[in-house]
Design an enzyme around this catalytic site. Structure first.
Site, mmCIF file in Angstrom:
data_model
loop_
_atom_site.group_PDB
_atom_site.id
_atom_site.type_symbol
_atom_site.label_atom_id
_atom_site.label_comp_id
_atom_site.label_asym_id
_atom_site.label_seq_id
_atom_site.Cartn_x
_atom_site.Cartn_y
_atom_site.Cartn_z
ATOM 1 N N HIS A 1 -77.146 13.117 17.846
ATOM 2 C CA HIS A 1 -76.473 14.066 16.960
ATOM 3 C C HIS A 1 -77.162 14.048 15.601
ATOM 4 O O HIS A 1 -77.615 12.997 15.141
ATOM 5 C CB HIS A 1 -74.992 13.693 16.822
ATOM 6 N N ASN B 1 -66.397 16.959 19.912
ATOM 7 C CA ASN B 1 -66.937 15.780 19.230
ATOM 8 C C ASN B 1 -65.992 15.454 18.073
ATOM 9 O O ASN B 1 -66.003 16.136 17.056
ATOM 10 C CB ASN B 1 -68.346 16.119 18.715
ATOM 11 N N TRP B 2 -65.194 14.425 18.268
ATOM 12 C CA TRP B 2 -64.178 14.109 17.245
ATOM 13 C C TRP B 2 -64.768 13.395 16.041
ATOM 14 O O TRP B 2 -64.086 13.201 15.039
ATOM 15 C CB TRP B 2 -63.077 13.235 17.858
ATOM 16 N N LYS B 3 -66.009 12.955 16.148
ATOM 17 C CA LYS B 3 -66.674 12.222 15.051
ATOM 18 C C LYS B 3 -65.795 11.038 14.614
ATOM 19 O O LYS B 3 -65.112 10.446 15.448
ATOM 20 C CB LYS B 3 -67.009 13.171 13.906
ATOM 21 N N SER C 1 -69.905 24.951 13.704
ATOM 22 C CA SER C 1 -68.841 25.861 13.278
ATOM 23 C C SER C 1 -68.422 26.838 14.381
ATOM 24 O O SER C 1 -68.105 27.998 14.110
ATOM 25 C CB SER C 1 -69.254 26.610 12.004
ATOM 26 N N GLU D 1 -77.720 22.374 17.911
ATOM 27 C CA GLU D 1 -76.812 22.415 16.765
ATOM 28 C C GLU D 1 -77.632 22.547 15.479
ATOM 29 O O GLU D 1 -78.176 21.543 14.995
ATOM 30 C CB GLU D 1 -75.990 21.130 16.685
ATOM 31 N N GLY E 1 -70.183 21.951 10.382
ATOM 32 C CA GLY E 1 -69.129 21.659 9.404
ATOM 33 C C GLY E 1 -69.195 22.521 8.160
ATOM 34 O O GLY E 1 -68.516 22.246 7.172
ATOM 35 N N GLU F 1 -76.091 14.019 12.691
ATOM 36 C CA GLU F 1 -75.523 13.064 11.718
ATOM 37 C C GLU F 1 -76.075 11.665 11.967
ATOM 38 O O GLU F 1 -76.278 10.899 11.029
ATOM 39 C CB GLU F 1 -73.983 13.094 11.799
ATOM 40 N N GLY G 1 -66.956 20.466 16.838
ATOM 41 C CA GLY G 1 -66.572 19.392 15.929
ATOM 42 C C GLY G 1 -65.167 19.631 15.392
ATOM 43 O O GLY G 1 -64.164 19.358 16.057
ATOM 44 N N GLY G 2 -65.091 20.173 14.180
ATOM 45 C CA GLY G 2 -63.807 20.364 13.494
ATOM 46 C C GLY G 2 -62.727 21.006 14.352
ATOM 47 O O GLY G 2 -61.582 20.527 14.381
HETATM 48 P P1 PGA Z 1 -68.556 21.552 13.704
HETATM 49 O O1 PGA Z 1 -69.413 20.326 14.287
HETATM 50 O O2 PGA Z 1 -68.008 22.295 14.881
HETATM 51 O O3 PGA Z 1 -67.489 20.908 12.881
HETATM 52 O O4 PGA Z 1 -69.505 22.385 12.906
HETATM 53 C C1 PGA Z 1 -70.157 20.440 15.461
HETATM 54 C C2 PGA Z 1 -70.847 19.137 15.776
HETATM 55 O O5 PGA Z 1 -71.339 18.480 14.851
HETATM 56 O O6 PGA Z 1 -70.909 18.719 16.954
#
Ligand code: PGA
Length: 250
Positions: free
Chosen positions: A96, A9-11, A213, A168, A174, A98, A234-235
């Site tokens: 998600h 997930n590149w956000k 994470s 998640e 993050g 967010e 994510g990251g």
């Molecule tokens: P993260 O994000 O790996 O940066 O914690 C995961 C996500 O939100 O899908």
């Protein structure tokens, strides 16, 4: 056998040219990943076309990070499931945390988004997870159980068979704070049991990803858990080598 999936997930990261380069690097290195692991990357909307072309017929699939809860019409700024289908996308991240947190995404809206994606042959990667306060109050099973029931219990078994769930925990996204393998396994098994309440044996076929994470150093332990079928990253998905190393952890 459940499908194993590692999705990035590149956000709201990378510009189109960087995204294309990252996608090409992932596609080139995909041969290092066991063949039974489905690789998915979810770039921002502006890169979908370019990234989809760049990965072409490789084993890397492209996903969107969201879609509209309406079919079409006067909804300024929205992207429909039909538009995603027209690009040839097979997956879309929905719900998600967010989006739930910053864009007031409700379960009611997610019911429509999930249904619209499925109508277009797009598999939702449906996200659930509790925040820190809920975890500390011991409410995580209730919260996650409700998220699953409120949205996925509206589906037919045929629709449900095409859904991927991603657990998640919000406190792990993050933050560098990963759920322990025990914590993750416990709630993944719980999610599967909730799905089984409505869908019976089909629950055994549903892919449930862990996200929060997840990185090369902890992926192996997480993926070794019986109810964890991969990760939503994510990251670490923004570096091809890390993303591939996570996917190699099977
Ligand atoms: P993260 O994000 O790996 O940066 O914690 C995961 C996500 O939100 O899908």
């Amino acid at each position: 056998m459940r499908k194993k999936v590692v999705a990035g997930n590149w956000k709201m990261n990378t510009l189109p040219a960087e995204g294309k380069a990252l996608a090409i690097e992932v596609a080139e290195k995909a041969a290092l990943v066991p063949e039974d692991v489905q690789l998915i990357i979810a770039p921002p909307f502006t890169h979908l076309c370019g990234v989809q072309k760049a990965v072409g017929e490789t084993r890397v699939c492209v996903a969107a990070q969201n879609c509209a809860d309406k079919v079409s019409g006067a909804y300024t700024g929205e992207i429909s499931a039909a538009m995603l289908e027209a690009l040839g996308l097979k997956y879309c991240i929905l719900g998600h945390s967010e989006r739930r947190q910053y864009y007031a995404e409700t379960d009611a809206r997610l019911v429509d988004k999930v249904a619209l994606c499925l109508e277009r042959g797009i598999s939702p990667i449906f996200c659930v997870g509790e925040n820190l306060e809920e975890r500390e109050a011991g409410k995580h099973f209730d919260v996650v159980g409700e998220q699953v029931k409120n949205v996925l219990f509206t589906l037919t078994p045929e629709q449900m068979a095409n859904v991927i769930i991603a657990y998640e925990p919000v406190w792990a996204i993050g933050t560098g704070k990963t759920a322990t393998a025990e914590q993750a396994q416990e709630i993944h098994a719980f999610i599967r049991s909730v799905v089984a309440e409505k869908f019976g044996e089909l629950a055994e076929e549903i892919t449930i990803l862990y996200g929060g994470s997840c990185k090369p150093s902890n992926a192996k332990e997480l993926f070794a858990c019986p109810d964890i079928d991969g990760g939503l990253i994510g990251g670490a998905a923004l570096k091809a080598d890390d993303f591939i190393a996570i996917a190699q952890s099977y």
